[in-house]
Every structure is written in C-alpha cells, then in structure tokens.
Design a protein around this motif. Structure first.
Motif, PDB file in Angstrom:
ATOM      1  N   GLY A   1       0.800  -1.233   0.000  1.00  0.00           N
ATOM      2  CA  GLY A   1       0.000   0.000   0.000  1.00  0.00           C
ATOM      3  C   GLY A   1       0.827   1.275   0.000  1.00  0.00           C
ATOM      4  N   MET A   2       2.135   1.156   0.178  1.00  0.00           N
ATOM      5  CA  MET A   2       3.025   2.321   0.157  1.00  0.00           C
ATOM      6  C   MET A   2       3.655   2.506  -1.218  1.00  0.00           C
ATOM      7  SD  MET A   2       4.442   4.852   1.880  1.00  0.00           S
ATOM      8  CE  MET A   2       4.199   4.451   3.608  1.00  0.00           C
ATOM      9  N   TYR A   3       4.042   1.415  -1.865  1.00  0.00           N
ATOM     10  CA  TYR A   3       4.855   1.523  -3.073  1.00  0.00           C
ATOM     11  C   TYR A   3       4.123   1.289  -4.393  1.00  0.00           C
ATOM     12  CZ  TYR A   3       8.478   1.656   0.424  1.00  0.00           C
ATOM     13  OH  TYR A   3       9.238   2.010   1.510  1.00  0.00           O
ATOM     14  N   ILE A   4       3.045   0.531  -4.417  1.00  0.00           N
ATOM     15  CA  ILE A   4       2.322   0.292  -5.669  1.00  0.00           C
ATOM     16  C   ILE A   4       1.429   1.476  -6.060  1.00  0.00           C
ATOM     17  CG2 ILE A   4       0.696  -1.230  -6.877  1.00  0.00           C
ATOM     18  CD1 ILE A   4       3.598  -2.368  -6.412  1.00  0.00           C
ATOM     19  N   PRO A   5       0.718   2.123  -5.121  1.00  0.00           N
ATOM     20  CA  PRO A   5      -0.128   3.260  -5.522  1.00  0.00           C
ATOM     21  C   PRO A   5       0.607   4.392  -6.250  1.00  0.00           C
ATOM     22  CG  PRO A   5      -0.850   2.439  -3.413  1.00  0.00           C
ATOM     23  CD  PRO A   5       0.441   1.715  -3.735  1.00  0.00           C
ATOM     24  N   PRO A   6       1.808   4.825  -5.823  1.00  0.00           N
ATOM     25  CA  PRO A   6       2.489   5.889  -6.579  1.00  0.00           C
ATOM     26  C   PRO A   6       2.820   5.483  -8.019  1.00  0.00           C
ATOM     27  CG  PRO A   6       3.434   5.732  -4.395  1.00  0.00           C
ATOM     28  CD  PRO A   6       2.524   4.538  -4.571  1.00  0.00           C
ATOM     29  N   LEU A   7       3.146   4.204  -8.234  1.00  0.00           N
ATOM     30  CA  LEU A   7       3.411   3.737  -9.594  1.00  0.00           C
ATOM     31  C   LEU A   7       2.128   3.805 -10.423  1.00  0.00           C
ATOM     32  CD1 LEU A   7       5.140   2.535 -11.822  1.00  0.00           C
ATOM     33  CD2 LEU A   7       4.631   0.267 -10.878  1.00  0.00           C
ATOM     34  N   MET A   8       1.025   3.389  -9.834  1.00  0.00           N
ATOM     35  CA  MET A   8      -0.245   3.435 -10.568  1.00  0.00           C
ATOM     36  C   MET A   8      -0.639   4.876 -10.889  1.00  0.00           C
ATOM     37  SD  MET A   8      -2.326   0.276  -8.903  1.00  0.00           S
ATOM     38  CE  MET A   8      -3.740   0.547  -9.979  1.00  0.00           C
ATOM     39  N   GLU A   9      -0.315   5.793  -9.995  1.00  0.00           N
ATOM     40  CA  GLU A   9      -0.556   7.214 -10.267  1.00  0.00           C
ATOM     41  C   GLU A   9       0.324   7.686 -11.423  1.00  0.00           C
ATOM     42  OE1 GLU A   9      -1.280  11.064  -7.528  1.00  0.00           O
ATOM     43  OE2 GLU A   9       0.643  10.068  -7.187  1.00  0.00           O
ATOM     44  N   GLU A  10       1.593   7.295 -11.399  1.00  0.00           N
ATOM     45  CA  GLU A  10       2.538   7.652 -12.466  1.00  0.00           C
ATOM     46  C   GLU A  10       2.076   7.117 -13.822  1.00  0.00           C
ATOM     47  OE1 GLU A  10       6.043   9.028 -14.378  1.00  0.00           O
ATOM     48  OE2 GLU A  10       5.259   9.538 -12.397  1.00  0.00           O
ATOM     49  N   LEU A  11       1.482   5.940 -13.826  1.00  0.00           N
ATOM     50  CA  LEU A  11       1.009   5.314 -15.058  1.00  0.00           C
ATOM     51  C   LEU A  11      -0.351   5.840 -15.519  1.00  0.00           C
ATOM     52  CD1 LEU A  11       2.051   1.615 -14.276  1.00  0.00           C
ATOM     53  CD2 LEU A  11       3.224   3.251 -15.792  1.00  0.00           C
ATOM     54  N   GLY A  12      -0.940   6.757 -14.734  1.00  0.00           N
ATOM     55  CA  GLY A  12      -2.226   7.350 -15.107  1.00  0.00           C
ATOM     56  C   GLY A  12      -3.419   6.453 -14.844  1.00  0.00           C
ATOM     57  N   LEU A  13      -3.269   5.485 -13.950  1.00  0.00           N
ATOM     58  CA  LEU A  13      -4.345   4.546 -13.648  1.00  0.00           C
ATOM     59  C   LEU A  13      -5.127   4.902 -12.393  1.00  0.00           C
ATOM     60  CD1 LEU A  13      -2.400   1.225 -14.313  1.00  0.00           C
ATOM     61  CD2 LEU A  13      -4.056   2.346 -15.826  1.00  0.00           C
ATOM     62  N   ALA A  14      -4.524   5.702 -11.522  1.00  0.00           N
ATOM     63  CA  ALA A  14      -5.161   5.984 -10.236  1.00  0.00           C
ATOM     64  C   ALA A  14      -4.834   7.391  -9.753  1.00  0.00           C
ATOM     65  CB  ALA A  14      -4.698   4.966  -9.193  1.00  0.00           C
TER      66      ALA A  14
END
Length: 134
Positions: free
Chosen positions: A107-120
């Motif tokens: 919950g710390m490291y996957i959400p920022p990647l998903m934000e970077e990818l434009g998914l979240a």
C-alpha cells in the motif's frame, strides 16, 4: 530515448505522503514479470500482475480505498489496499510481494506507480492516504 520502467531508466517515485523517494522498474525473473522496488538499500519485489489486478479491484469498488501500508510482520487493516495485496481472496490468492520478509508495504509503493502510469489518483496527506481508479 528509453522507456521509463527499465533497470537503466527506472520510474522515480515518492511515497504517498511525499516524504521518501524510491525507484521501480519492470524485470523478468525466473520466467515471471516482476516489479523491482528500491528504497534506499532495501530491494522489494512485487508480482507485476498487481497493477492490472489492483486497477480492476479499484474500478469495481468505484470509490476511494485507504492505503493502509504495513510491514509483512504486522496485521494489515481490513478493507485497505495493503490487506487486499496479501489476501487469499485477491486474484493470485495471497501475497503480491515476492521476497519473504519484505512482502509488505504494498500500500506504500504500488499506488504511486499506478498514479505515475495514469491509472489511479492518490492522496498525498501526511497520513491515512487513499486511492481510487481513474
């Protein structure tokens, strides 16, 4: 120019509170596509499937979900992204984290990647951040 997300050109990200920087990239290991997450000298591995699986879960939920980041040894708060990332009910039937002893912090490291990818969309408060699918 190389595509971001490779070992040579990793994604440079910040934790949701924007308090720490880390890098991530996609790699093949033992015939499996994984995410390699480097935080200081600590290296974590996550199953690459987690991106599509979490996105589908967030779309289905349709609203904000608390991140609830926790170390592997600690209990994750129910209903959080962290709890889902280790739940027997998720699509892989358990942990998306692949390195024993370092499987938490989903919950710390996957959400920022998903934000970077434009998914979240991810909140960036000092504590208790949430995310939702875009």
């Amino acid at each position: 120019m190389s595509t971001p997300g490779t070992k040579e050109h990793p994604w440079k990200l910040k934790t949701p509170p924007q308090s720490s920087e880390f890098e991530m990239y996609k790699e093949e290991k033992d015939g499996k596509t994984i995410l390699v997450c480097t935080v200081g000298k600590t290296v974590l591995h996550y199953d690459y499937r987690c991106i599509d699986d979490l996105y589908a879960k967030l779309k289905e939920h349709g609203d904000w979900v608390e991140l609830g980041s926790a170390d592997e040894q600690k209990q994750a708060k129910e209903g959080t992204v962290e709890a889902w990332g280790r739940s027997p009910e998720n699509p892989i039937g358990g942990w998306y984290g692949l390195k024993k002893g370092f499987r938490g912090r989903f919950g710390m490291y996957i959400p920022p990647l998903m934000e970077e990818l434009g998914l979240a969309e991810v909140e960036h408060n000092p504590r208790n951040n949430r995310m939702r699918a875009i």
